[in-house]
Design an enzyme around this catalytic site. Structure first.
Site, short mmCIF file in Angstrom:
data_model
loop_
_atom_site.label_atom_id
_atom_site.label_comp_id
_atom_site.label_asym_id
_atom_site.label_seq_id
_atom_site.Cartn_x
_atom_site.Cartn_y
_atom_site.Cartn_z
N ASP A 122 43.39 40.04 40.15
CA ASP A 122 42.53 39.77 41.30
C ASP A 122 43.09 40.36 42.58
O ASP A 122 42.34 40.76 43.48
CB ASP A 122 42.34 38.25 41.46
CG ASP A 122 41.32 37.70 40.47
OD1 ASP A 122 40.78 38.49 39.68
OD2 ASP A 122 41.09 36.48 40.48
N CYS A 164 48.10 34.77 34.24
CA CYS A 164 47.48 34.93 35.55
C CYS A 164 46.06 34.40 35.66
O CYS A 164 45.56 33.71 34.79
CB CYS A 164 47.59 36.39 35.98
SG CYS A 164 49.24 36.80 36.60
N ASP A 165 45.39 34.78 36.76
CA ASP A 165 44.21 34.10 37.27
C ASP A 165 43.08 33.93 36.26
O ASP A 165 42.42 32.90 36.23
CB ASP A 165 43.65 34.87 38.48
CG ASP A 165 44.58 34.81 39.67
OD1 ASP A 165 45.80 34.69 39.46
OD2 ASP A 165 44.09 34.89 40.80
N GLU A 513 35.84 37.00 44.60
CA GLU A 513 36.88 36.30 45.34
C GLU A 513 37.09 37.02 46.66
O GLU A 513 37.28 38.23 46.68
CB GLU A 513 38.16 36.30 44.51
CG GLU A 513 39.28 35.48 45.06
CD GLU A 513 40.49 35.55 44.13
OE1 GLU A 513 40.51 34.81 43.14
OE2 GLU A 513 41.40 36.36 44.40
N SER A 539 40.49 33.01 46.65
CA SER A 539 41.74 33.06 45.92
C SER A 539 42.42 31.70 45.99
O SER A 539 42.26 30.95 46.94
CB SER A 539 42.65 34.12 46.53
OG SER A 539 43.99 33.95 46.10
#
Length: 658
Positions: A122, A164-165, A513, A539
């Site tokens: 991201d 991660c995200d 985002e 975020s």
């Protein structure tokens, strides 16, 4: 032209590349029996041939088979140097975890298999059309992970390694959807902060700070070079990546004290071996994902999320995990109740009050340390089973007197001079410091279905004496993030403004985002005097008076899509009571009540410049349509197959199709 071909193909002499046309094959015998040959599926039998073809010893083919899935990206040389870069540090080193886990399985007589579905970054896609694929990726990756699991029918359990995200939420969704299998999550850990420099969140604002004269070119170049101080792991702040690791452990899906370990270090690598041993023990004991992932486990994850002050993106992911597991999906009212019951106890980037990096949270005790405090408050379900094979209560009993806890907390004091109890605090200490709970869900005539703000991270200097944020200002409306960012850099946004970004929800951009905007406002001197409203998301590292997830989204007819430049917006966020409202209260010089404002908005058309982004890919349009039918943002952006099929059947009938 021939020179061009020669430069590409090199020598025309094939003598150095003699071709072999057959090979003797593996010497030995498959461990076949009369029973296998008569009754086993042909796929099981051919799988044995494949296994020895890849080099597995025929005499070791009878071991239990376990599948290791990961989000590994890039090609890393044996010495750690990059052969081909990954998308981000978070998946760069997880191959080391896979190797350690696989070696442990092999040493115990098992047979490890490995599969990969890499993930995007991201941070890398901020401000680009790459962000249009970010949230939709989660559902797609979870589908592929589950297909990979089902495509190895002989596996006895699954290890999911991710960081991660979107990769870690996708892995959580995938394993949650396999309730009859033993499964365990291995969080990929965190990167270290630079000894001198800025964290990976703040460094993403160098463009905005340089453009407004608050940072020199030389400083930007130097700070950017060392922000990721070690090559692997998720970012150093409690954003979506770190919060997802915390939530995985809080659900009981990891070994104890797994979240936020420093990537590449021995304690991190040992976690993979511990996880392999735990998975094999689960399989032997008949313990399955469905035994771990329960409504009570989801409750614990929400409580720990509140205590950490976690990313608002987990409001999308936790309901989706519950849905994948066939559990009750938490509602906004559940989030409000838990955030009122559970105090925030962790002092960490980006919330503060002291901006400790995540490695310090790990050393201070991480998830089990926070859970010790929550246990004393009586807000945990301690009887839930965990991947360690014990109840949560037994895990916490072990942690409280463990040598590991004593040693790591001592290292934090010795190496960084930091008292662990100032990083993970008691409720009493947090109360004395005035630390507030994590999130608030404002409603109003601009958000009839709700919205979300990480209210704990509003700058204290803009609160009144009662801890309430009040902001009444004129709207500056943008239909693309690029236009809004240009306005911030060029002086088009001033202190007192309400920056409104519309048409950027699921239907417009895949719910992009907008960290470019929130980070710029956080790190610019006037930014705390600006509020932000959007139907997009933020975020996990975002802070400030930033209100997102506004519903209905603008392109679905939401009132936020009817705002114009100069409209008067009234925002009130009570950080203590976790209540908030966002109202349109005037146009031009005329101020109106919220009720009158709702009537005016109802009569207005949508903003004329608003439309789905022209670069929105068909893949994301399909995702947006499917998740909308399934309940949309407030149901976790999931694919609810039953609802989708019902909608399709209704559409067929309406069209007169058979």
């Amino acid at each position: 032209m021939s020179e061009r071909i020669t430069s590409i193909m090199g020598s025309d002499n094939p003598g150095d590349a003699e071709i072999q046309t057959h090979a003797p094959g593996v010497q030995g015998r498959l461990p076949l029996t009369d029973e296998l040959l008569r009754h086993a599926p042909s796929g099981d039998l051919f799988g044995l041939s494949q296994n020895v073809g890849m080099g597995w010893k025929p005499g070791r083919l009878n071991g239990r088979q376990f599948l290791i899935l990961s989000t590994q990206g890039g090609l890393r040389g044996e010495d750690g140097s990059p052969v081909a870069l990954g998308y981000h540090t978070g998946h760069w080193e997880v191959g080391l975890l896979m190797k350690a886990a696989a070696e442990e399985i092999s040493s115990q007589g098992g047979i490890p298999f490995a599969g990969y579905v890499s993930d995007p970054c991201d941070g890398r896609s901020q401000g680009t059309t790459g962000m249009f694929d970010s949230l939709p990726y989660r559902n797609d990756a979870a589908l592929v992970f589950r297909r990979l699991i089902r495509s190895l029918p002989t596996r006895r359990g699954v290890i999911g390694i991710a960081t991660c995200d979107k990769g870690l939420p996708a892995m959580l969704l995938a394993l949650a959807g396999m309730p009859q299998l033993p499964g365990i999550i291995v969080p990929g850990g965190v990167t270290l902060p630079p000894t001198e420099g800025e964290d990976a969140g703040k460094i993403q604002t160098i463009g905005a700070r340089y453009s407004t004269g608050e940072l020199t070119l030389e400083a930007a170049a130097e700070l950017g070079c060392r922000a990721c101080a070690t090559p692997g792991g998720g970012c150093q702040f409690l954003g979506t990546a770190a919060t997802a690791q915390v939530v995985a452990e809080a659900m009981g899906l990891t070994v104890p004290h797994a979240a936020l370990a420093p990537s590449g270090q021995p304690i991190w690598e040992e976690m993979a071996r511990q996880s392999s041993r735990a998975l094999m023990a689960m399989e032997a004991d008949g313990l399955r994902m469905g035994d771990l992932l329960t409504d009570a486990a989801v409750h614990n994850a929400m409580a720990v999320h509140a205590a950490f002050g976690g990313s608002t993106n987990l409001l999308l992911h936790i309901p989706a995990i519950a849905h994948a597991a066939g559990l009750r999906m938490p509602t906004v009212q559940d989030w409000i109740r838990i955030n009122r019951d559970v105090p925030r106890l962790v002092s960490v980037l980006p919330n503060g009050p002291v901006f400790h990096p995540t490695i310090r949270v790990f050393l201070a005790g991480g998830v089990p340390e926070v859970m010790l405090h929550l246990r004393r408050l009586g807000v945990l379900e301690e009887s839930v089973r965990t991947a360690a094979g014990t109840t949560l209560g037994q895990v916490l009993d072990w942690w409280e007197t463990s040598e590991r806890r004593h040693r790591l907390r001592g290292q934090l004091l010795e190496k960084d001079g930091i008292d662990p109890d100032s990083v993970i605090m008691s409720p009493e200490r947090a109360r004395q410091l005035g630390i507030t709970s994590t999130v608030t869900f404002p409603t109003g005539n601009l958000a009839p279905e709700g919205s979300v703000i990480k209210s704990t991270s509003i700058d204290p200097s803009v609160l009144d004496a009662e801890g309430v944020y009040r902001h009444k200002g004129r709207a500056k409306v943008f239909t693309t993030e690029r236009e809004a960012m240009r306005a911030i850099k060029n002086g088009g946004i001033q202190a007192g403004d309400v920056l409104v970004l519309i048409g950027r929800g699921p239907s417009g951009t895949g719910m992009e985002e907008t960290y470019q905007l929130t980070s710029a406002l956080k790190h610019l001197s006037f930014g705390k005097q600006v509020a932000l409203l959007t139907d997009a998301r933020f975020s996990g590292v975002s802070t400030g008076a930033c209100i997102g997830h506004i519903g209905p989204e603008a392109l679905a007819g939401g009132p936020i899509g009817k705002l114009r430049d100069g409209d008067l917006i009234d925002i009130v966020i009570d950080r203590s009571r976790l209540e908030g409202r966002i109202h349109f209260v005037g146009e031009g010089e005329r101020e109106v009540t919220p009720e009158e404002g709702a009537v005016i908005l109802a009569r207005r058309p949508l903003h004329p410049d608003m439309r789905p982004d022209e670069a929105l890919p068909d893949d994301t349009k399909l995702w947006a349509a499917l998740q909308s039918v399934s309940g949309g943002t407030w149901s976790g952006n999931v694919y609810d197959v039953d609802r989708i099929v019902t909608a399709l059947e209704a559409g067929k009938k309406a069209l007169g199709w058979s």
